[in-house]
Design an enzyme around this catalytic site. Structure first.
Site, short mmCIF file in Angstrom:
data_model
loop_
_atom_site.label_atom_id
_atom_site.label_comp_id
_atom_site.label_asym_id
_atom_site.label_seq_id
_atom_site.Cartn_x
_atom_site.Cartn_y
_atom_site.Cartn_z
N ASP A 27 -5.00 1.65 3.55
CA ASP A 27 -4.89 2.37 2.27
C ASP A 27 -4.27 1.44 1.22
O ASP A 27 -3.80 0.36 1.53
CB ASP A 27 -3.99 3.61 2.44
CG ASP A 27 -2.64 3.23 3.03
OD1 ASP A 27 -2.50 3.25 4.25
OD2 ASP A 27 -1.74 2.83 2.28
N ASP A 34 -1.62 2.43 -0.60
CA ASP A 34 -0.34 3.12 -0.82
C ASP A 34 -0.50 4.24 -1.85
O ASP A 34 -1.28 5.15 -1.63
CB ASP A 34 0.76 2.11 -1.16
CG ASP A 34 2.15 2.67 -0.85
OD1 ASP A 34 2.27 3.49 0.08
OD2 ASP A 34 3.12 2.30 -1.52
N1 LIG Z 1 1.11 3.20 2.60
C1 LIG Z 1 1.81 3.07 3.70
N2 LIG Z 1 3.18 3.07 3.66
C2 LIG Z 1 3.89 2.91 4.78
N3 LIG Z 1 3.35 2.76 6.00
C3 LIG Z 1 2.01 2.75 6.09
N4 LIG Z 1 1.19 2.61 7.14
C4 LIG Z 1 -0.08 2.67 6.70
N5 LIG Z 1 -0.10 2.86 5.36
C5 LIG Z 1 1.20 2.90 4.96
#
Ligand SMILES: Nc1ncnc2[nH]cnc12
Ligand SMILES: CSC[C@H]1O[C@H](OP(=O)(O)O)[C@H](O)[C@@H]1O
Length: 280
Positions: free
Chosen positions: A215, A217
């Site tokens: 992703d 975030d």
């Molecule tokens: N955006 C994110 N923040 C923290 N841990 C994660 N693991 C996978 N995506 C994450």
């Protein structure tokens, strides 16, 4: 702990990896440690014709939240069965355009934003005494280079280095927190890449992370903000690719692999000889 199994390599499975895909289970060892119980029994598995240890860091059914993981017990248990190299799988978010979703990253440095986690074996309270770990190369350059070669061989999109910010979790970051971490130089974000690498290094185990970017975030690239469901579904799709990378990596890791000695061997031996909670 006495065992006939002496694997060189352990895989620590992250979110979405509770067994090593493509492996055959040979044995399960319930290891008690001086620091309490690991997240799960250690599985001894055959993978690509090699003996490997496998441990899911969140437990077999993802019952252990990131801020509750007993990393000291996990690493001590792996060292106690003779492991010298640890490859961890980690789902991470990307904070910058150069680390795009759907690609791999071979983490090279960390930025610790966790709190309250037990992050040393050497706090002076035991026979192992006080040690000060140099943290410049907490991610083993030799193992990182094998991971990079494996990714290249499979033509997998990847970045050869990245700074990961590690937040405490279990919640994700707010947009303001995410922007602040990016401005501070972080490129990826995780909840588990601290203190696992430094605890491995404190036991003179080589450690490297195969990070899969699930992703962006809070959505710096305009994409949907992260959620646990989104991470899990993207990881599920990526399992065959992760398995393929591990398979090539295993074929490249020599049985003679020797990690760097970062802490005097006598201090590590003292930690590994501490009485276990079961025997104390
Ligand atoms: N955006 C994110 N923040 C923290 N841990 C994660 N693991 C996978 N995506 C994450
Ligand atoms: C399930 S979403 C958040 C969760 O996923 C990552 O886990 P891991 O590093 O073990 O792959 C992240 O760090 C969080 O623990």
């Amino acid at each position: 702990m006495k065992t006939e199994w002496r694997p060189t390599l352990a895989v620590i499975g992250g979110s979405g990896m509770y067994q090593l895909p493509g492996s055959q289970l040979l044995d399960q060892l319930n290891v008690e440690t001086p620091f309490g119980s690991p997240s799960a029994a250690i599985s001894m598995v055959k993978f690509n014709d090699q003996l490997l240890a496998f441990l899911p860091r969140h437990g077999p059914a993802h019952r252990v939240a990131p801020q509750q993981i007993n990393h000291r017990a996990n690493l001590w248990a792996l060292a106690s069965v003779g492991v010298r190299a640890v490859i961890s799988s980690a789902a991470v978010g990307s904070l910058v355009a150069g680390q795009p979703r759907g690609s791999f990253s071979v983490i090279s440095d960390f930025f610790d934003r966790t709190w309250g986690r037990a992050d040393t074996f050497y706090d002076g309270g035991s026979a192992a005494g006080v040690q000060h770990l140099p943290a410049a190369d907490a991610f083993c350059p030799q193992l990182r280079s094998l991971l990079i070669d494996s990714l290249r061989e499979l033509a997998e999109p990847h970045q050869q280095q990245a700074v990961v910010a590690v937040i405490n979790g279990p919640r994700f970051s707010s947009p303001a927190e995410s922007a602040w971490l990016t401005a501070a130089g972080a490129e990826l974000i995780s909840m588990t890449q601290y203190p696992e690498p430094v605890l491995a290094a404190e036991l003179n185990l080589g450690y490297a992370a195969l990070a899969y970017i699930t992703d962006a975030d809070t959505g710096h690239d305009g994409s949907e903000p992260v959620s646990a469901a989104l991470v899990m579904s993207r990881l599920g799709e990526a399992q065959p690719r992760i398995q393929a990378v591990l398979s090539v990596l295993v074929s490249k890791l020599a049985a003679s692999y020797q990690p760097q000695e970062r802490v005097p061997a006598a201090a590590v031996a003292a930690v590994l000889q501490l009485p276990t909670s079961a025997g104390a």
